[in-house]
Write a protein that holds these residues in place. Structure first.
Motif, PDB file in Angstrom:
ATOM      1  N   UNK A 363       3.294   8.577 -15.717  1.00 15.99           N
ATOM      2  CA  UNK A 363       3.475   8.030 -14.370  1.00 15.99           C
ATOM      3  C   UNK A 363       2.668   8.893 -13.411  1.00 15.99           C
ATOM      4  N   UNK A 364       2.166   8.270 -12.380  1.00 14.78           N
ATOM      5  CA  UNK A 364       1.271   8.970 -11.469  1.00 14.78           C
ATOM      6  C   UNK A 364       1.438   8.420 -10.064  1.00 14.78           C
ATOM      7  N   UNK A 365       0.505   8.779  -9.194  1.00  7.95           N
ATOM      8  CA  UNK A 365       0.478   8.246  -7.833  1.00  7.95           C
ATOM      9  C   UNK A 365      -0.956   7.834  -7.520  1.00  7.95           C
ATOM     10  N   UNK A 366      -1.207   7.502  -6.260  1.00  4.62           N
ATOM     11  CA  UNK A 366      -2.555   7.030  -5.913  1.00  4.62           C
ATOM     12  C   UNK A 366      -3.595   8.138  -6.046  1.00  4.62           C
ATOM     13  N   UNK A 448       1.157   0.940   0.474  1.00  2.43           N
ATOM     14  CA  UNK A 448       0.638   1.273   1.807  1.00  2.43           C
ATOM     15  C   UNK A 448       0.030   2.680   1.870  1.00  2.43           C
ATOM     16  N   UNK A 449       0.316   3.525   0.872  1.00  4.25           N
ATOM     17  CA  UNK A 449      -0.230   4.881   0.868  1.00  4.25           C
ATOM     18  C   UNK A 449      -1.559   4.994   0.121  1.00  4.25           C
ATOM     19  N   UNK A 450      -2.013   3.889  -0.468  1.00  2.90           N
ATOM     20  CA  UNK A 450      -3.227   3.962  -1.300  1.00  2.90           C
ATOM     21  C   UNK A 450      -4.457   4.359  -0.488  1.00  2.90           C
ATOM     22  N   UNK A 451      -4.626   3.719   0.649  1.00  5.13           N
ATOM     23  CA  UNK A 451      -5.835   3.982   1.452  1.00  5.13           C
ATOM     24  C   UNK A 451      -5.903   5.424   1.923  1.00  5.13           C
ATOM     25  N   UNK A 452      -4.766   6.061   2.066  1.00  4.55           N
ATOM     26  CA  UNK A 452      -4.734   7.433   2.579  1.00  4.55           C
ATOM     27  C   UNK A 452      -5.332   8.449   1.653  1.00  4.55           C
ATOM     28  N   UNK A 453      -5.500   8.111   0.384  1.00 10.82           N
ATOM     29  CA  UNK A 453      -6.128   9.052  -0.563  1.00 10.82           C
ATOM     30  C   UNK A 453      -7.482   8.537  -1.035  1.00 10.82           C
ATOM     31  N   UNK A 454      -8.042   7.600  -0.282  1.00 12.89           N
ATOM     32  CA  UNK A 454      -9.387   7.133  -0.566  1.00 12.89           C
ATOM     33  C   UNK A 454      -9.500   5.959  -1.509  1.00 12.89           C
ATOM     34  N   UNK A 455      -8.403   5.329  -1.854  1.00 12.50           N
ATOM     35  CA  UNK A 455      -8.463   4.119  -2.679  1.00 12.50           C
ATOM     36  C   UNK A 455      -8.965   2.977  -1.814  1.00 12.50           C
ATOM     37  N   UNK A 456     -10.029   2.310  -2.249  1.00 12.93           N
ATOM     38  CA  UNK A 456     -10.599   1.229  -1.445  1.00 12.93           C
ATOM     39  C   UNK A 456      -9.763  -0.031  -1.598  1.00 12.93           C
ATOM     40  N   UNK A 457      -9.333  -0.583  -0.483  1.00 17.80           N
ATOM     41  CA  UNK A 457      -8.552  -1.816  -0.481  1.00 17.80           C
ATOM     42  C   UNK A 457      -9.298  -2.900   0.283  1.00 17.80           C
ATOM     43  N   UNK A 458      -9.047  -4.162  -0.075  1.00 17.49           N
ATOM     44  CA  UNK A 458      -9.653  -5.308   0.590  1.00 17.49           C
ATOM     45  C   UNK A 458      -8.552  -6.346   0.836  1.00 17.49           C
TER      46      UNK A 458
END
Length: 459
Positions: A363-366, A448-458
């Protein structure tokens, strides 16, 4: 008049005990009627009437059992085809319950035969009023109209528009509004409010179903906002029409180790109720994760994901198994077996089936995804399609968790990073993929926390 609210947060519903200090009317009781009876005892009142607003799609009613036990009149729409004796009621009828006058109003929309009840205290000049709207007028929205048939959905949406207006015109502005649905229930649709209480006047001023003066626009908007609903809904209305029996809340004797191992090896559904991370770290191979007691997702998603009417074994500490049995009884899943560990959490799962292999997955996080994802890895988003359309990880594959069992072959043979909005649905999906022998990583984090660590969302 006093109204006692009986919450069923796991399904986003409310039942009501309405009384004059001596006798009571119960509206839309859930199947575990002991909660209603406890409320009646606490109020010192006798249950003389039980009423349904509709044949519910999201739970099995306790109305028939409650009425029969207490010798109460069971008020059900005369137009409903049911397999039991009831007091058939029709639009405009007024029923006396002690000092309370109960007016029946036809409010089609959520279903064709939906009723609402306007209750007035007849002991005072003018009388205080309360409106029990079932799946018609909700706080900020209305009940969905697609549960009967796709061919009826648009017509029922028009009916819903007219019904809520009729309901508002039939009660005073300061009348308290008590809907059955709308507190997280999948039976609601549109921009529901988070308020805990409201009045007819407040809804007239703020509810989009009442402020939108263009009926066609309202209907189009409602239809556009309809999303998927749990698969078990298809079984609720027929069960309610047939006349469901009492809930079996008994916790069975724990299955022994050999039998539990046999069930796992034969592919039966063994549901582990522990925390999702504890499950990921170590679980009995072949079991699946439906974490209990964290949010209000357990009942709806288990009833949605696991095929209906399949043998089911709950695995967990006694207190959680007991609560889960109650929750599942509300949606017609009766008498699941259990493998109950001694004491409370943490549960020693190895002691339940010592000869059966254990499994685990990471298990991990963004941040972990950003750091460790290989180019060939797959990001699997198990949210609903409307959630995915609003925003998603670039390149992610979307298969809703409730479709994953039938669509697992669509997931590429690669390492799968699975996520949802909060981690709950992802944990279910990860366990299903692990059960199918896939290489999976649970992203136990909020989308909602994905973008905060640089994960690109569209988009």
């Amino acid at each position: 008049m006093d109204v006692v609210v009986i919450e069923t947060t796991a399904l986003g519903d409310r039942s009501y005990l309405v009384h004059d200090g001596k006798v009571a009317l119960v509206i839309d009781p859930q199947r575990d009627t002991d909660r209603v009876e406890e409320a009646a005892r606490a109020a010192g009142v006798r249950i003389t009437h039980v009423a349904e607003t509709h044949l519910h799609n999201d739970y099995v009613t306790g109305g028939l059992v409650l009425a029969e036990k207490h010798g109460a009149q069971y008020l059900v729409n005369a137009a409903d085809h049911v397999g039991f004796d009831r007091v058939p009621v029709t639009d405009g009828q007024v029923i006396s319950v002690g000092h309370l006058l109960v007016k029946v109003l036809a409010t089609p929309g959520h279903t064709h035969t939906h009723l609402s009840y306007v209750v007035r205290d007849d002991t005072h000049d003018g009388g205080t009023e309360a409106v029990f709207s079932g799946g018609s007028l909700l706080y900020g929205s209305v009940g969905r109209t697609d549960l009967v048939s796709p061919d009826d959905t648009a017509k029922l949406a028009h009916d819903q528009y007219s019904s809520v207006r009729r309901l508002v015109s039939s009660a005073s502005r300061d009348a308290a509004l008590y809907p059955t649905h709308g507190f997280g229930s999948f039976c609601s649709v549109g921009p529901s409010s988070k308020v805990k209480a409201s009045t007819i006047g407040e809804q007239a001023a703020a509810n989009h179903a009442l402020t939108d003066q263009d009926e066609d626009h309202f209907v189009a908007e409602l239809l556009e906002n309809i999303t998927a609903y749990p698969a078990y809904y298809a079984h609720m209305s027929p069960l309610n029409a047939a006349g469901p029996g009492a809930a079996n809340l008994h916790v069975p004797d724990s299955v022994d180790a050999a039998e539990l191992g046999r069930r796992l090896e034969s592919g039966e559904w063994v549901v582990d109720l522990r925390h999702r991370v504890a499950f990921a770290d170590s679980h009995l191979q072949g079991s699946v994760s439906f974490e209990y007691g964290r949010g209000d997702n357990f009942t709806s998603y288990l009833g949605w994901v696991i095929p209906w009417n399949q043998p089911l074994t709950l695995l967990g500490p006694l207190d959680e198994v007991e609560k889960a049995i109650r929750d599942l009884a509300r949606i017609g899943i009766d008498g699941p077996d259990a493998a109950v560990g001694p004491g409370a959490t943490p549960l020693n799962i190895g002691a339940l089936a010592p000869g059966h292999p254990r499994a685990s997955y990471p298990h991990s996080d963004w941040a972990g995804l950003a750091k460790d994802r290989a180019p060939e890895d797959v990001v699997l988003d198990v949210r609903r399609p409307d959630e995915f359309a609003a925003s998603h990880v670039k390149g992610a594959l979307n298969i809703p968790v409730y479709e994953l069992i039938s669509r697992t072959t669509e997931v590429p043979d690669a390492r799968i990073w699975v996520h949802c909005a909060t981690g709950y649905r992802a944990s279910v999906a990860a366990s299903l993929l692990d059960r199918a022998g896939r290489d999976v990583v649970l992203i136990n984090a909020r989308f909602r926390d994905a973008a905060g660590v640089g994960i690109e969302t569209v988009p």
